[in-house]
Write a protein that holds these residues in place. Structure first.
Motif, PDB file in Angstrom:
ATOM      1  N   LEU A   1       0.835  -1.205   0.000  1.00  0.00           N
ATOM      2  CA  LEU A   1       0.000   0.000   0.000  1.00  0.00           C
ATOM      3  C   LEU A   1       0.871   1.257   0.000  1.00  0.00           C
ATOM      4  CD1 LEU A   1      -2.893   1.063   0.073  1.00  0.00           C
ATOM      5  CD2 LEU A   1      -2.785   0.972   2.571  1.00  0.00           C
ATOM      6  N   LYS A   2       0.662   2.103  -1.036  1.00  0.00           N
ATOM      7  CA  LYS A   2       1.478   3.307  -1.197  1.00  0.00           C
ATOM      8  C   LYS A   2       0.694   4.605  -1.033  1.00  0.00           C
ATOM      9  CE  LYS A   2       4.705   1.067  -4.409  1.00  0.00           C
ATOM     10  NZ  LYS A   2       5.287   1.109  -5.779  1.00  0.00           N
TER      11      LYS A   2
ATOM     12  N   LYS B   1       0.297   0.300   9.873  1.00  0.00           N
ATOM     13  CA  LYS B   1       0.326  -0.974   9.177  1.00  0.00           C
ATOM     14  C   LYS B   1       0.923  -0.900   7.766  1.00  0.00           C
ATOM     15  CE  LYS B   1      -1.372  -3.968  12.064  1.00  0.00           C
ATOM     16  NZ  LYS B   1      -0.662  -5.228  12.397  1.00  0.00           N
ATOM     17  N   ALA B   2       0.875   0.273   7.132  1.00  0.00           N
ATOM     18  CA  ALA B   2       1.326   0.396   5.739  1.00  0.00           C
ATOM     19  C   ALA B   2       2.814   0.710   5.712  1.00  0.00           C
ATOM     20  CB  ALA B   2       0.525   1.468   5.020  1.00  0.00           C
ATOM     21  N   ILE B   3       3.621  -0.318   5.535  1.00  0.00           N
ATOM     22  CA  ILE B   3       5.070  -0.150   5.651  1.00  0.00           C
ATOM     23  C   ILE B   3       5.682   0.534   4.426  1.00  0.00           C
ATOM     24  CG2 ILE B   3       5.326  -2.126   7.190  1.00  0.00           C
ATOM     25  CD1 ILE B   3       6.171  -3.791   4.788  1.00  0.00           C
ATOM     26  N   MET B   4       4.954   0.556   3.307  1.00  0.00           N
ATOM     27  CA  MET B   4       5.463   1.189   2.093  1.00  0.00           C
ATOM     28  C   MET B   4       4.717   2.482   1.763  1.00  0.00           C
ATOM     29  SD  MET B   4       7.871  -0.842   1.165  1.00  0.00           S
ATOM     30  CE  MET B   4       8.201  -0.311  -0.507  1.00  0.00           C
TER      31      MET B   4
ATOM     32  N   ALA C   1       4.653   3.483  10.218  1.00  0.00           N
ATOM     33  CA  ALA C   1       5.468   2.337   9.833  1.00  0.00           C
ATOM     34  C   ALA C   1       6.414   2.700   8.697  1.00  0.00           C
ATOM     35  CB  ALA C   1       4.575   1.165   9.422  1.00  0.00           C
ATOM     36  N   SER C   2       6.000   3.675   7.888  1.00  0.00           N
ATOM     37  CA  SER C   2       6.836   4.164   6.788  1.00  0.00           C
ATOM     38  C   SER C   2       7.314   5.573   7.126  1.00  0.00           C
ATOM     39  CB  SER C   2       6.038   4.180   5.479  1.00  0.00           C
ATOM     40  OG  SER C   2       6.761   4.845   4.465  1.00  0.00           O
ATOM     41  N   LYS C   3       8.618   5.723   7.299  1.00  0.00           N
ATOM     42  CA  LYS C   3       9.159   7.024   7.683  1.00  0.00           C
ATOM     43  C   LYS C   3       8.965   8.082   6.601  1.00  0.00           C
ATOM     44  CE  LYS C   3      12.689   5.103  10.758  1.00  0.00           C
ATOM     45  NZ  LYS C   3      14.150   5.021  11.062  1.00  0.00           N
ATOM     46  N   ASP C   4       8.803   7.627   5.348  1.00  0.00           N
ATOM     47  CA  ASP C   4       8.654   8.566   4.235  1.00  0.00           C
ATOM     48  C   ASP C   4       7.211   8.988   3.994  1.00  0.00           C
ATOM     49  OD1 ASP C   4      11.387   8.414   3.747  1.00  0.00           O
ATOM     50  OD2 ASP C   4      11.145   6.657   2.446  1.00  0.00           O
ATOM     51  N   ALA C   5       6.288   8.434   4.741  1.00  0.00           N
ATOM     52  CA  ALA C   5       4.871   8.740   4.528  1.00  0.00           C
ATOM     53  C   ALA C   5       4.585  10.199   4.869  1.00  0.00           C
ATOM     54  CB  ALA C   5       3.998   7.821   5.371  1.00  0.00           C
TER      55      ALA C   5
END
Length: 500
Positions: free
Chosen positions: A387-388, A411-414, A447-451
């Motif tokens: 999930l992006k 939960k969305a690591i990407m 979960a995704s630092k770039d989110a």
């Protein structure tokens, strides 16, 4: 050169005529008020046009009598020239039926390819209500059904003659029927038999239909839309080229889906159901290979109920190819959160990249008992490895909405982006509630630092992506964007003359 000099109007006639012919007809007509020089230039647009569209912009400030007079004049000016497209939006009474028949005969003689007859202009209050003006339906003249030039046909609030003569649309590729209440099962079968090139069919509010059958290895059908044909009891589909299936209405019919392997996107929404059964789950199972899916609160509720009722043989329902999902919610409370989490738990979709959530505005309530299990008990089993992008519309900042955002962030690591579109009550950039929400979202763990979290108001320019199924049929209000609502009547026309 004077400051107010009109340089365009000083151009030669040939250039002005060329400019006016590049405009859509309605804008060419509007330009006629610019000056005396422009007053009759719009006629050059009319006589050279291969598309005549008399839509809401044309009809909104005219009574039906004025509409008829004007359209007669335009068709006379157009002469015997050929025509590719012709469309009208008209609130027709039976006294104008001869005019309608004459217009249809005229454009058929011009070899029209795309024909749209929309007689749905009326006032409706809620989906399912009938038109309150009690107008007689217009019966389509038989010559239309033997028009060999037609490639696209759209009819709204018209009826077919009974019995229907053979529909010899040898070139027809697109057919849209809305509120065609004398469309029987036999008529639909006859149309399919003779229209061998049909690629797109839309059936809306055709109340007499009780069986919908699209079966045949030679079918070229690529898109099928069925909206609020609520008396349908049986649907059978086996169409090897079908790519898009959109259904909105009561999901209480028996179904047989044969060859639907090419279906790429599916829209499955229902306004409700009196009882829970396996119909929705069976349809979703038959379409589990789709890449794009839209479902509503009732669908989520079906799945959660069946799992709670220990129908374990149906789960997990793997959505192996799903890349885009849209959830259309009727309400957002604890039970809704549970249903959403249950869906992701029992319908895993490892390749999901885009998620769209349409929150209700204003909120509605579903009469459902609370689940014994809590949402937190199933969160640990859910993963979003691909999930992006997430987009949530009508966000109001309630605790349940914030809980939903927190869940996806964790939960969305990407995850790359989550777009939050505020509802109308909180669309000001400087509103206190919006600033509070921004603060709450900024401290949530990711979960995704770039989110990145992007918050937009209703008036902000939305540069984010949109779902494939951008049109939500529950929000159609039976208007098709054309009929008049209370409070939006045509100006300067007394209420008692609204339809005269």
């Amino acid at each position: 050169m004077g400051r107010g000099e009109d340089r365009i109007s000083n151009l030669p006639n040939e250039i002005l005529q060329f400019i006016i012919c590049l405009m859509p007809l309605k804008y060419a007509i509007r330009a006629s008020v610019l000056s005396k020089r422009w007053r009759h230039l719009w006629q050059f647009n009319l006589v050279s046009s291969t598309s005549l569209q008399f839509d809401e912009d044309f009809s909104c400030n005219q009574s039906p009598k004025q509409f008829v007079t004007t359209l007669d004049q335009y068709l006379h000016l157009h002469g015997d020239r050929s025509l590719d497209k012709f469309g009208i939006l008209f609130s027709s009474f039976d006294i104008f039926f001869p005019n309608l028949e004459k217009w249809i005969a005229t454009v058929l003689a011009k070899g029209v390819k795309e024909l749209k007859i929309d007689l749905s202009q009326g006032i409706l209050y809620t989906p399912g209500d009938s038109y309150i003006d009690d107008r007689m339906p217009f019966v389509i003249p038989n010559p239309l059904f033997n028009c060999k030039s037609l490639t696209h046909l759209s009819l709204s609030r018209c009826n077919f003659s009974d019995p229907l003569v053979s529909a010899n649309f040898v070139r027809l590729s697109s057919l849209s029927l809305d509120n065609v209440n004398l469309l029987t099962d036999a008529m639909l079968t006859s149309i399919l038999e003779y229209c061998v090139l049909l690629e797109s069919i839309s059936l809306k509010r055709c109340e007499i239909l009780d069986t919908v059958k699209f079966v045949g290895e030679k079918l070229k059908l690529q898109k099928l839309v069925i909206v609020d044909c609520n008396n349908v009891l049986d649907i059978e589909i086996s169409a090897p080229k079908l790519e898009s299936f959109l259904y909105h209405g009561w999901i209480s019919f028996s179904h047989v889906f044969g060859n639907v392997s090419k279906v790429n996107d599916a829209y499955l929404c229902s306004p409700g159901s009196e009882e829970f059964d396996l119909v929705f789950t069976g349809i979703l199972s038959d379409l589990s290979h789709v890449k794009i899916l839209t479902i509503c609160s009732m669908g989520l509720l079906h799945l959660a109920f069946l799992e709670d009722a220990h129908y374990h043989d149906y789960f997990p329902l793997q959505l192996h190819n799903l890349q885009e999902l849209q959830l259309v919610l009727d309400s957002i409370h604890e039970d809704d959160i549970y249903c959403i989490f249950s869906f992701f738990r029992f319908c895993p979709s490892s390749f999901l990249e885009k998620l769209f959530i349409q929150l209700p505005f204003p909120s509605k309530f579903l009469c459902v008992e609370s689940n014994s299990a809590t949402a937190e008990e199933i969160i640990s089993e859910i993963e979003f490895p691909s999930l992006k992008c997430i987009k949530i519309a009508n966000f109001g900042g309630s605790s349940h909405e914030l809980k939903l955002v927190k869940f996806f962030l964790e939960k969305a690591i990407m995850l790359e982006s989550i777009f939050i579109l505020m509802n109308q009550c909180d669309d000001s950039n400087n509103s206190l509630s919006r600033r509070i929400i921004e603060g709450q979202l900024s401290v949530m763990p990711k979960a995704s630092k770039d989110a990145r979290i992007v918050i937009c108001g209703q008036l902000d320019h939305d540069c984010s992506i949109n779902p494939t199924h951008a049109k939500l049929y529950y929000d159609e209000n039976y208007r098709n964007g054309t009929t008049m609502h209370e409070g939006k009547r045509r100006k300067n026309i007394p209420l008692d003359q609204e339809f005269l």
